[in-house]
Design a protein around this motif. Sequence first.
Motif, PDB file in Angstrom:
ATOM      1  N   LEU A 195     -12.245 -40.591 -63.961  1.00  0.00           N
ATOM      2  CA  LEU A 195     -12.861 -41.895 -63.782  1.00  0.00           C
ATOM      3  C   LEU A 195     -12.483 -42.802 -64.939  1.00  0.00           C
ATOM      4  O   LEU A 195     -11.949 -42.339 -65.943  1.00  0.00           O
ATOM      5  N   LYS A 196     -12.775 -44.100 -64.762  1.00  0.00           N
ATOM      6  CA  LYS A 196     -12.436 -45.077 -65.789  1.00  0.00           C
ATOM      7  C   LYS A 196     -13.486 -46.180 -65.811  1.00  0.00           C
ATOM      8  O   LYS A 196     -14.137 -46.457 -64.801  1.00  0.00           O
ATOM      9  N   TYR A 197     -13.627 -46.789 -66.973  1.00  0.00           N
ATOM     10  CA  TYR A 197     -14.539 -47.920 -67.136  1.00  0.00           C
ATOM     11  C   TYR A 197     -13.773 -49.074 -67.761  1.00  0.00           C
ATOM     12  O   TYR A 197     -13.136 -48.930 -68.811  1.00  0.00           O
ATOM     13  N   TYR A 198     -13.860 -50.237 -67.097  1.00  0.00           N
ATOM     14  CA  TYR A 198     -13.256 -51.439 -67.659  1.00  0.00           C
ATOM     15  C   TYR A 198     -14.333 -52.445 -68.063  1.00  0.00           C
ATOM     16  O   TYR A 198     -14.300 -53.014 -69.142  1.00  0.00           O
ATOM     17  N   SER A 199     -15.275 -52.698 -67.147  1.00  0.00           N
ATOM     18  CA  SER A 199     -16.332 -53.677 -67.398  1.00  0.00           C
ATOM     19  C   SER A 199     -17.341 -53.559 -66.259  1.00  0.00           C
ATOM     20  O   SER A 199     -17.154 -52.805 -65.313  1.00  0.00           O
ATOM     21  N   GLY A 200     -18.441 -54.312 -66.378  1.00  0.00           N
ATOM     22  CA  GLY A 200     -19.415 -54.361 -65.291  1.00  0.00           C
ATOM     23  C   GLY A 200     -20.440 -53.247 -65.370  1.00  0.00           C
ATOM     24  O   GLY A 200     -20.898 -52.877 -66.456  1.00  0.00           O
ATOM     25  N   ASP A 201     -20.784 -52.698 -64.222  1.00  0.00           N
ATOM     26  CA  ASP A 201     -21.794 -51.648 -64.135  1.00  0.00           C
ATOM     27  C   ASP A 201     -21.458 -50.531 -65.117  1.00  0.00           C
ATOM     28  O   ASP A 201     -20.373 -49.958 -65.058  1.00  0.00           O
ATOM     29  N   PRO A 202     -22.386 -50.203 -66.018  1.00  0.00           N
ATOM     30  CA  PRO A 202     -22.065 -49.191 -67.032  1.00  0.00           C
ATOM     31  C   PRO A 202     -21.964 -47.770 -66.479  1.00  0.00           C
ATOM     32  O   PRO A 202     -21.466 -46.890 -67.168  1.00  0.00           O
ATOM     33  N   VAL A 203     -22.453 -47.556 -65.281  1.00  0.00           N
ATOM     34  CA  VAL A 203     -22.333 -46.240 -64.659  1.00  0.00           C
ATOM     35  C   VAL A 203     -21.176 -46.275 -63.675  1.00  0.00           C
ATOM     36  O   VAL A 203     -21.179 -47.067 -62.729  1.00  0.00           O
ATOM     37  N   VAL A 204     -20.208 -45.421 -63.909  1.00  0.00           N
ATOM     38  CA  VAL A 204     -19.039 -45.394 -63.035  1.00  0.00           C
ATOM     39  C   VAL A 204     -18.955 -44.047 -62.346  1.00  0.00           C
ATOM     40  O   VAL A 204     -19.266 -43.007 -62.932  1.00  0.00           O
ATOM     41  N   GLN A 205     -18.555 -44.107 -61.111  1.00  0.00           N
ATOM     42  CA  GLN A 205     -18.412 -42.887 -60.308  1.00  0.00           C
ATOM     43  C   GLN A 205     -16.951 -42.454 -60.310  1.00  0.00           C
ATOM     44  O   GLN A 205     -16.039 -43.278 -60.306  1.00  0.00           O
ATOM     45  N   GLY A 206     -16.746 -41.128 -60.283  1.00  0.00           N
ATOM     46  CA  GLY A 206     -15.397 -40.606 -60.250  1.00  0.00           C
ATOM     47  C   GLY A 206     -15.211 -39.591 -59.141  1.00  0.00           C
ATOM     48  O   GLY A 206     -16.042 -39.472 -58.246  1.00  0.00           O
ATOM     49  N   VAL A 207     -14.144 -38.839 -59.250  1.00  0.00           N
ATOM     50  CA  VAL A 207     -13.869 -37.826 -58.249  1.00  0.00           C
ATOM     51  C   VAL A 207     -14.763 -36.613 -58.457  1.00  0.00           C
ATOM     52  O   VAL A 207     -15.295 -36.401 -59.546  1.00  0.00           O
ATOM     53  N   ASN A 208     -14.916 -35.832 -57.381  1.00  0.00           N
ATOM     54  CA  ASN A 208     -15.679 -34.571 -57.438  1.00  0.00           C
ATOM     55  C   ASN A 208     -17.088 -34.748 -57.983  1.00  0.00           C
ATOM     56  O   ASN A 208     -17.600 -33.883 -58.696  1.00  0.00           O
ATOM     57  N   SER A 209     -17.732 -35.881 -57.665  1.00  0.00           N
ATOM     58  CA  SER A 209     -19.138 -36.147 -58.020  1.00  0.00           C
ATOM     59  C   SER A 209     -19.389 -36.291 -59.513  1.00  0.00           C
ATOM     60  O   SER A 209     -20.531 -36.192 -59.953  1.00  0.00           O
ATOM     61  N   PHE A 210     -18.358 -36.504 -60.278  1.00  0.00           N
ATOM     62  CA  PHE A 210     -18.553 -36.814 -61.690  1.00  0.00           C
ATOM     63  C   PHE A 210     -18.917 -38.290 -61.848  1.00  0.00           C
ATOM     64  O   PHE A 210     -18.484 -39.134 -61.068  1.00  0.00           O
ATOM     65  N   GLU A 211     -19.705 -38.566 -62.847  1.00  0.00           N
ATOM     66  CA  GLU A 211     -19.983 -39.942 -63.212  1.00  0.00           C
ATOM     67  C   GLU A 211     -20.084 -40.037 -64.727  1.00  0.00           C
ATOM     68  O   GLU A 211     -20.239 -39.028 -65.416  1.00  0.00           O
ATOM     69  N   ALA A 212     -19.965 -41.239 -65.231  1.00  0.00           N
ATOM     70  CA  ALA A 212     -20.061 -41.448 -66.673  1.00  0.00           C
ATOM     71  C   ALA A 212     -20.813 -42.734 -66.923  1.00  0.00           C
ATOM     72  O   ALA A 212     -20.798 -43.668 -66.112  1.00  0.00           O
ATOM     73  N   GLU A 213     -21.501 -42.773 -68.057  1.00  0.00           N
ATOM     74  CA  GLU A 213     -22.268 -43.953 -68.416  1.00  0.00           C
ATOM     75  C   GLU A 213     -21.783 -44.525 -69.731  1.00  0.00           C
ATOM     76  O   GLU A 213     -21.751 -43.831 -70.758  1.00  0.00           O
ATOM     77  N   PHE A 214     -21.423 -45.789 -69.692  1.00  0.00           N
ATOM     78  CA  PHE A 214     -20.970 -46.499 -70.883  1.00  0.00           C
ATOM     79  C   PHE A 214     -22.187 -47.098 -71.605  1.00  0.00           C
ATOM     80  O   PHE A 214     -23.065 -47.694 -70.982  1.00  0.00           O
ATOM     81  N   SER A 215     -22.224 -46.933 -72.901  1.00  0.00           N
ATOM     82  CA  SER A 215     -23.263 -47.554 -73.719  1.00  0.00           C
ATOM     83  C   SER A 215     -22.602 -48.248 -74.902  1.00  0.00           C
ATOM     84  O   SER A 215     -22.066 -47.586 -75.799  1.00  0.00           O
ATOM     85  N   LYS A 216     -22.671 -49.571 -74.896  1.00  0.00           N
ATOM     86  CA  LYS A 216     -22.068 -50.320 -76.006  1.00  0.00           C
ATOM     87  C   LYS A 216     -22.874 -50.131 -77.274  1.00  0.00           C
ATOM     88  O   LYS A 216     -22.316 -50.011 -78.372  1.00  0.00           O
ATOM     89  N   SER A 217     -24.176 -50.074 -77.143  1.00  0.00           N
ATOM     90  CA  SER A 217     -25.035 -49.949 -78.330  1.00  0.00           C
ATOM     91  C   SER A 217     -24.843 -48.612 -79.028  1.00  0.00           C
ATOM     92  O   SER A 217     -24.951 -48.517 -80.250  1.00  0.00           O
ATOM     93  N   ASN A 218     -24.541 -47.579 -78.243  1.00  0.00           N
ATOM     94  CA  ASN A 218     -24.335 -46.247 -78.816  1.00  0.00           C
ATOM     95  C   ASN A 218     -22.859 -45.895 -78.976  1.00  0.00           C
ATOM     96  O   ASN A 218     -22.535 -44.806 -79.456  1.00  0.00           O
ATOM     97  N   SER A 219     -21.971 -46.783 -78.549  1.00  0.00           N
ATOM     98  CA  SER A 219     -20.528 -46.510 -78.582  1.00  0.00           C
ATOM     99  C   SER A 219     -20.230 -45.168 -77.928  1.00  0.00           C
ATOM    100  O   SER A 219     -19.543 -44.299 -78.491  1.00  0.00           O
ATOM    101  N   SER A 220     -20.781 -45.002 -76.741  1.00  0.00           N
ATOM    102  CA  SER A 220     -20.630 -43.709 -76.079  1.00  0.00           C
ATOM    103  C   SER A 220     -20.173 -43.877 -74.639  1.00  0.00           C
ATOM    104  O   SER A 220     -20.333 -44.944 -74.032  1.00  0.00           O
ATOM    105  N   PHE A 221     -19.633 -42.790 -74.113  1.00  0.00           N
ATOM    106  CA  PHE A 221     -19.170 -42.755 -72.722  1.00  0.00           C
ATOM    107  C   PHE A 221     -19.288 -41.302 -72.269  1.00  0.00           C
ATOM    108  O   PHE A 221     -18.317 -40.587 -72.163  1.00  0.00           O
ATOM    109  N   HIS A 222     -20.491 -40.879 -71.998  1.00  0.00           N
ATOM    110  CA  HIS A 222     -20.757 -39.479 -71.667  1.00  0.00           C
ATOM    111  C   HIS A 222     -20.480 -39.196 -70.191  1.00  0.00           C
ATOM    112  O   HIS A 222     -20.809 -40.004 -69.322  1.00  0.00           O
TER     113      HIS A 222
END
Lengths: 113, 115
Positions: free
Chosen positions: B48-75
């Motif tokens: 999966l990839k994150y460019y902008s917008g909704d901080p929760v992005v969906q990927g293949v095989n039911s993986f998802e990731a959440e972007f947090s600018k305040s925490n500088s994280s992408f778990h």
Amino acid sequence: EAAVTQSPRNKVAVTGGKVTLSCNQTNNHNNMYWYRQDTGHGLRLIHYSYGAGSTEKGDIPDGYKASRPSQENFSLILELATPSQTSVYFCASGDNRGNERLFFGHGTKLSVL
Amino acid sequence: AQSVTQPDARVTVSEGASLQLRCKYSYSATPYLFWYVQYPRQGLQLLLKYYSGDPVVQGVNSFEAEFSKSNSSFHLQKASVHWSDSAVYFCALSMGSSGYNKLTFGKGTVLLVSP
């Protein structure tokens, strides 16, 4: 799906010898990259190219040269191989039209004895 | 200079359990962020990839990731893992169009899913 083919898949070389790793992509991507993968380091960028005839140094270029003779082909050259260059090498390609995704080959396992 | 840190070198979970793989980044602006997966003797594949917008992005095989600018994280997260998810997972960062998709990778996290 983009296709990136590396050759050879495995290579054993002697210290001081010359090694050439080849990469071919069939999707007309402008950008190509060579990474090496080592335990504890992840992937590190060696050289990259924005198009035929261009090569740029990445983060760890020492001991390596690169050649991009055509849009499709990108080679990594070790003129004088050393044991520290034993690693798995990955080639990748990508376009520069706003799509940041890279497509990777299967890798070349190089052992320098 | 930009950097990516994956603090867990190895994670073991039981099949059916939930999963979180951690990724922290360092970059002065908002980066493009990616998760790639590497199965044995294969190259990396995009999850999966994150460019902008909704901080929760969906990927293949039911993986998802959440972007947090305040925490500088992408778990990376998955609600229920399968044994076939065993692989090495890489978090990566790109500086966007100015970086011409030159990726900076973390060191990777080895995921082992036990039966």
